[in-house]
Design an enzyme around this catalytic site. Structure first.
Site, short mmCIF file in Angstrom:
data_model
loop_
_atom_site.label_atom_id
_atom_site.label_comp_id
_atom_site.label_asym_id
_atom_site.label_seq_id
_atom_site.Cartn_x
_atom_site.Cartn_y
_atom_site.Cartn_z
N LYS A 152 -23.22 -3.54 -9.60
CA LYS A 152 -23.38 -2.54 -8.56
C LYS A 152 -24.76 -2.65 -7.92
O LYS A 152 -25.76 -2.94 -8.60
CB LYS A 152 -23.23 -1.14 -9.17
CG LYS A 152 -21.86 -0.87 -9.77
CD LYS A 152 -20.79 -0.88 -8.71
CE LYS A 152 -19.43 -0.50 -9.29
NZ LYS A 152 -18.36 -0.63 -8.28
N ASP B 247 -21.57 -5.03 -5.37
CA ASP B 247 -20.71 -3.98 -4.81
C ASP B 247 -21.56 -2.77 -4.47
O ASP B 247 -22.19 -2.18 -5.34
CB ASP B 247 -19.65 -3.61 -5.86
CG ASP B 247 -18.63 -2.60 -5.34
OD1 ASP B 247 -18.77 -2.15 -4.18
OD2 ASP B 247 -17.70 -2.28 -6.10
N GLU C 57 -19.54 -6.54 -1.52
CA GLU C 57 -18.34 -5.68 -1.48
C GLU C 57 -18.66 -4.29 -0.94
O GLU C 57 -19.68 -3.69 -1.30
CB GLU C 57 -17.81 -5.57 -2.92
CG GLU C 57 -16.63 -4.66 -3.10
CD GLU C 57 -16.03 -4.81 -4.51
OE1 GLU C 57 -16.14 -5.91 -5.10
OE2 GLU C 57 -15.47 -3.84 -5.03
N GLU D 32 -10.56 -1.77 -1.26
CA GLU D 32 -10.17 -0.73 -2.21
C GLU D 32 -10.10 0.65 -1.56
O GLU D 32 -9.52 1.56 -2.15
CB GLU D 32 -11.11 -0.72 -3.43
CG GLU D 32 -12.51 -0.27 -3.13
CD GLU D 32 -13.40 -0.26 -4.37
OE1 GLU D 32 -13.94 -1.32 -4.69
OE2 GLU D 32 -13.54 0.79 -4.99
N ASP E 143 -5.66 -2.73 -3.37
CA ASP E 143 -5.39 -2.19 -4.71
C ASP E 143 -3.92 -1.78 -4.75
O ASP E 143 -3.49 -0.91 -3.98
CB ASP E 143 -6.31 -0.97 -4.91
CG ASP E 143 -6.10 -0.27 -6.24
OD1 ASP E 143 -4.95 -0.17 -6.70
OD2 ASP E 143 -7.10 0.23 -6.81
N HIS F 92 -8.44 -5.07 -6.13
CA HIS F 92 -9.25 -4.09 -6.84
C HIS F 92 -8.53 -3.68 -8.14
O HIS F 92 -7.37 -3.29 -8.12
CB HIS F 92 -9.43 -2.87 -5.93
CG HIS F 92 -10.23 -1.76 -6.52
ND1 HIS F 92 -9.71 -0.50 -6.72
CD2 HIS F 92 -11.51 -1.70 -6.95
CE1 HIS F 92 -10.64 0.29 -7.22
NE2 HIS F 92 -11.75 -0.42 -7.39
MG LIG Z 1 -15.62 -1.88 -5.57
#
Ligand SMILES: [Mg+2]
Length: 362
Positions: free
Chosen positions: A165, A194, A220, A246, A269, A296
């Site tokens: 992240k 992400d 992302e 996602e 997703d 996802h």
């Molecule tokens: Mg993500």
């Protein structure tokens, strides 16, 4: 063959560890599971998950509005049923509607696979036997030592691609964390970051430029999903592939990203886009643009979808966030040495452990 009953349950499942990113802190999941039975004895199950909210609304939509369109139908008529379900709730917008369609659509495909005796990945196209998997860390809250320990754990389990992240208020802190991970994994392991919608387009161009020397495999969700023009601007400005999906819910939304040149990798997703029927349409749409799919989460089902299509890139295995890891399946479905192999049993092969689920029933 006719569908004779549909039963839908809601479960609130505490997570083994909190999952934290730049915009959310998660301590429990909701699962909405629909079980379909047919007149010849074949049964199937499908599900959607939420980030802790909305489960009751999804269950009510299925029971009150959608199930009547499925009862009495032939489960092989997946397109006819899908069309009716979308029309039934098309005036509600896409998000909640697609979550409610997913359990039914996934259960239908499970029934079809079992009825013909074939696993899902073969039923949908049978393109390959296995796909690469990446270790995905929901690690925004971890300090650098804990972050590196988690990433080392991914390497030890055989992953050759890892995700972390970003989106800290201080851009230099992100750079320090990503650099530390790059140092640990070396130059050849793929590294994705992400941002979970944290930035504006201008901020994202600045952040991506700062991170670019660290050789990222993709960036992302840098921006809110509505800002398609911002994604296109970012993509033109930096040489890092942009991954989104996602937070998108239908093929029409993905089509707009593709038409706008706003995406490099699609992360649809299966539980958020309304199930397998819609996911396959998105995958084929992306194929027409030569764009690959990296769905996802939902590892246990995504691995079958990726093996079914030609443009399957890689599956995501979230540390602490899969139905296998939460002990909810009769047979766990996990990657081995960084590879994902779809279940071999007919249907999608994801069989919930009803006893384990019972204690989380709402
Ligand atoms: Mg993500």
């Amino acid at each position: 063959m006719k569908i004779t009953s549909i039963e839908t349950g809601l479960y609130r499942v505490p997570l083994a560890e909190p999952l934290v990113d730049s915009t959310i802190r998660l301590t429990e999941w909701e699962l909405v599971i629909s079980r379909i039975r047919t007149d010849n004895g074949v049964a199937g199950a499908g599900w959607a998950y939420t980030l802790g909210t909305g489960g009751r609304a999804i269950r009510a939509l299925i029971e009150d509005t959608l199930a009547p369109f499925v009862l009495g139908q032939d489960p092989f008529h997946t397109e006819r049923i899908n069309e009716r379900l979308w029309w039934a709730i098309s005036r509600m917008g896409t998000g909640l509607a697609s979550f409610a369609i997913a359990p039914l659509d996934i259960a239908l495909w499970d029934v079809v696979g079992k009825a013909v005796g074939r696993p899902l990945w073969e039923l949908l196209g049978g393109c390959r036997e296995r796909v690469p998997v990446y270790g995905s860390g929901i690690n925004f809250h971890l300090d650098i030592d804990a972050l590196l320990k988690q990433i080392q754990g991914f390497l030890d389990r055989g992953y050759r691609a890892v995700k972390m992240k970003v989106g800290k208020p201080d851009p230099e802190e992100d750079v320090d964390r990503v650099r530390a991970v790059r140092r640990l994994i070396g130059p050849r392991v793929a590294l994705m970051v992400d941002a979970n919608l944290a930035w504006t387009a201008a901020e994202a161009v600045k952040r991506a430029t700062m991170l670019q020397p660290l050789n990222l495999y993709w960036l992302e969700e840098p921006l809110p999903p509505q800002d398609i023009g911002g994604h296109a601007r970012l993509r033109a400005a930096v040489p890092i592939p942009i991954a989104v999906g996602e937070s998108l819910y239908t093929k029409h939304e993905f089509a707009e990203y593709l038409r706008s040149g706003a995406v490099d990798i699609i992360q649809a997703d299966v539980c958020r886009v309304g199930g397998i029927s819609e996911w396959m349409k998105i995958a084929h749409l992306a194929h027409a643009w030569d764009i690959q799919m990296a769905p996802h989460v939902v590892y246990e089902l995504s691995v079958s979808l990726l093996c079914a299509v030609q443009n399957g890139l890689i599956a995501e295995m979230v540390s602490g966030g899969s139905v296998s890891e939460l002990g909810l399946l009769v047979e766990t479905i996990r990657p081995e040495d960084g590879w994902g192999v779809p279940p071999k049993r007919p249907g999608h092969g994801v069989v919930f452990d009803e006893q384990a689920l019972a204690r989380y029933a709402v």
